[in-house]
Scaffold this active site. Structure first.
Site, PDB file in Angstrom:
ATOM      1  N   THR A 180      -7.518 -50.497  48.402  1.00  0.00           N
ATOM      2  CA  THR A 180      -7.825 -49.825  47.129  1.00  0.00           C
ATOM      3  C   THR A 180      -9.172 -50.195  46.823  1.00  0.00           C
ATOM      4  O   THR A 180      -9.599 -51.141  47.195  1.00  0.00           O
ATOM      5  CB  THR A 180      -6.672 -50.311  46.181  1.00  0.00           C
ATOM      6  OG1 THR A 180      -5.417 -50.053  46.514  1.00  0.00           O
ATOM      7  CG2 THR A 180      -7.049 -49.871  44.496  1.00  0.00           C
ATOM      8  N   ARG A 208       5.323 -40.567  47.587  1.00  0.00           N
ATOM      9  CA  ARG A 208       5.404 -42.102  47.209  1.00  0.00           C
ATOM     10  C   ARG A 208       4.233 -42.241  46.023  1.00  0.00           C
ATOM     11  O   ARG A 208       3.106 -41.798  46.351  1.00  0.00           O
ATOM     12  CB  ARG A 208       5.307 -42.733  48.333  1.00  0.00           C
ATOM     13  CG  ARG A 208       5.035 -44.321  47.879  1.00  0.00           C
ATOM     14  CD  ARG A 208       3.724 -44.964  48.306  1.00  0.00           C
ATOM     15  NE  ARG A 208       3.579 -46.394  47.888  1.00  0.00           N
ATOM     16  CZ  ARG A 208       2.526 -46.943  47.645  1.00  0.00           C
ATOM     17  NH1 ARG A 208       1.154 -46.672  47.673  1.00  0.00           N
ATOM     18  NH2 ARG A 208       2.518 -48.080  47.454  1.00  0.00           N
ATOM     19  N   VAL A 209       4.404 -43.030  44.812  1.00  0.00           N
ATOM     20  CA  VAL A 209       3.503 -43.144  44.051  1.00  0.00           C
ATOM     21  C   VAL A 209       2.733 -44.460  44.013  1.00  0.00           C
ATOM     22  O   VAL A 209       3.655 -45.269  43.934  1.00  0.00           O
ATOM     23  CB  VAL A 209       4.141 -42.833  42.677  1.00  0.00           C
ATOM     24  CG1 VAL A 209       3.075 -42.870  41.502  1.00  0.00           C
ATOM     25  CG2 VAL A 209       4.523 -41.241  42.606  1.00  0.00           C
TER      26      VAL A 209
HETATM   27  N1  GLY Z   1      -2.325 -50.464  45.930  1.00  0.00           N
HETATM   28  C1  GLY Z   1      -2.343 -49.271  46.660  1.00  0.00           C
HETATM   29  C2  GLY Z   1      -1.025 -48.696  47.019  1.00  0.00           C
HETATM   30  O1  GLY Z   1      -0.019 -49.533  47.232  1.00  0.00           O
HETATM   31  O2  GLY Z   1      -0.995 -47.645  46.757  1.00  0.00           O
END
Ligand code: GLY
Length: 317
Positions: A180, A208-209
């Protein structure tokens, strides 16, 4: 513009297991330091925190090394769906885009949504917004990420997450990570902002979020601003970014807010990292993962967290 406050800046390019080789760490360091240099110069020139964090995020999204924008990981069906959020601390205003495809800079969509009545859009709404803005379609897939996905498909997607950075050699189980990108800034007017952008955890189910476009992963007020990286589900379970900010608002110094939150996370066996700045200009970072790829400018010099000890750690920069 009269400079009232010394600007501060911290950025991250993910958290996870050890980078494979020294070459990997050196290249990541160079990428991070370049972004810190460029964005800190903007802050010194009077750029406000919100636009500075968006520009920083954009630079990180454009670097194929990191899992956001170009170089995003592929989901289980072989598609890229990206998420990003911006939070302006002064207005305490969140905006985000969830699972958007075929765009170069998801963070720019989050920025556009700051001024709207509907400030978080997902899939279909995100595609509609792209059409409205007439942004040219863009394919963020890189050859390395494609190979990584094909390798994973052979193994029936049994890995928890894709690599934190795209390395020249393909990532393996031992250095799987949680990518990220994120940027947190305090500008010369004393305003705080946080921005976060991701390609997700890689190989995940459709729909998926990610935490990155939730206040759990990106949150700011006039007291503190936080961006998180790591396993999204862990970040959501701790509501990490908002938890740290609320602790600061309730009177805890930023360093102690990180310490307490990461002790709890360690106890709960979470796997993530976070960066933050408070209104006094204190910079802090923390991790339960082995490494956190973060770099910062404290007003005097640029430093980074790449050589920090493995395992749980928090520090004030
Ligand atoms: N932190 C990024 C994710 O799990 O989507």
């Amino acid at each position: 513009m009269q400079q009232i406050v010394q600007p501060k800046l911290i950025i991250h390019g993910g958290a996870g297991s050890c980078l494979k080789g020294k070459g990997g760490a050196d290249a990541v360091r160079q990428s991070l330091h370049r972004v810190v240099q460029e964005i800190y110069a903007l802050l010194l020139a009077g750029e406000n925190a919100s636009s500075a964090v968006v520009k920083g995020c954009q630079l990180l999204e454009d670097d194929p090394r990191f899992n956001a924008g170009t170089g995003s990981v592929l989901q289980s069906d072989g598609h890229i769906r990206m998420s990003a959020a911006l939070m302006d601390g002064t207005r305490q205003r969140f905006s985000g885009i969830i699972n958007v495809s075929r765009v170069k800079n998801p963070i720019l969509l989050a920025q556009t949504l700051q001024e709207g009545d509907d400030r978080v859009l997902s899939d279909y709404g995100a595609a509609e917004l792209l059409r409205e803005l007439q942004l040219p379609p863009y394919d963020p897939t890189t050859e390395l990420r494609l190979q990584e996905w094909m390798l994973e498909r052979k193994g029936d997607f049994n890995r928890a997450m894709a690599g934190v950075v795209a390395e020249r050699e393909l990532v393996t189980e031992s250095n799987a990570g949680r990518g990220t990108v994120g940027v947190v800034a305090l500008d010369s007017q004393g305003q705080l902002a946080a921005a976060t952008s991701t390609g997700g955890k890689g190989f995940e189910r459709i729909g998926r979020v990610s935490d990155s476009a939730m206040p759990a992963g990106n949150y700011a007020s006039s007291d503190a601003a936080i961006s998180c990286t790591g396993i999204g589900e862990d970040i959501i379970d701790e509501c990490l970014a908002a938890r740290i900010v609320v602790r600061v608002t309730d009177g805890l110094p930023l360093g102690q807010a990180f310490e307490r939150s990461f002790l709890e996370a360690h106890r709960n066996q979470r796997d993530f990292g976070a960066i933050g700045i408070d209104a006094h200009g204190t910079i802090a970072w923390g991790k339960t993962s082995e490494v956190l790829l973060a770099a910062y400018h404290n007003g005097q010099t640029i430093a980074d967290t790449l050589n920090a000890d493995l395992g749980m750690q928090t520090a004030v920069g």
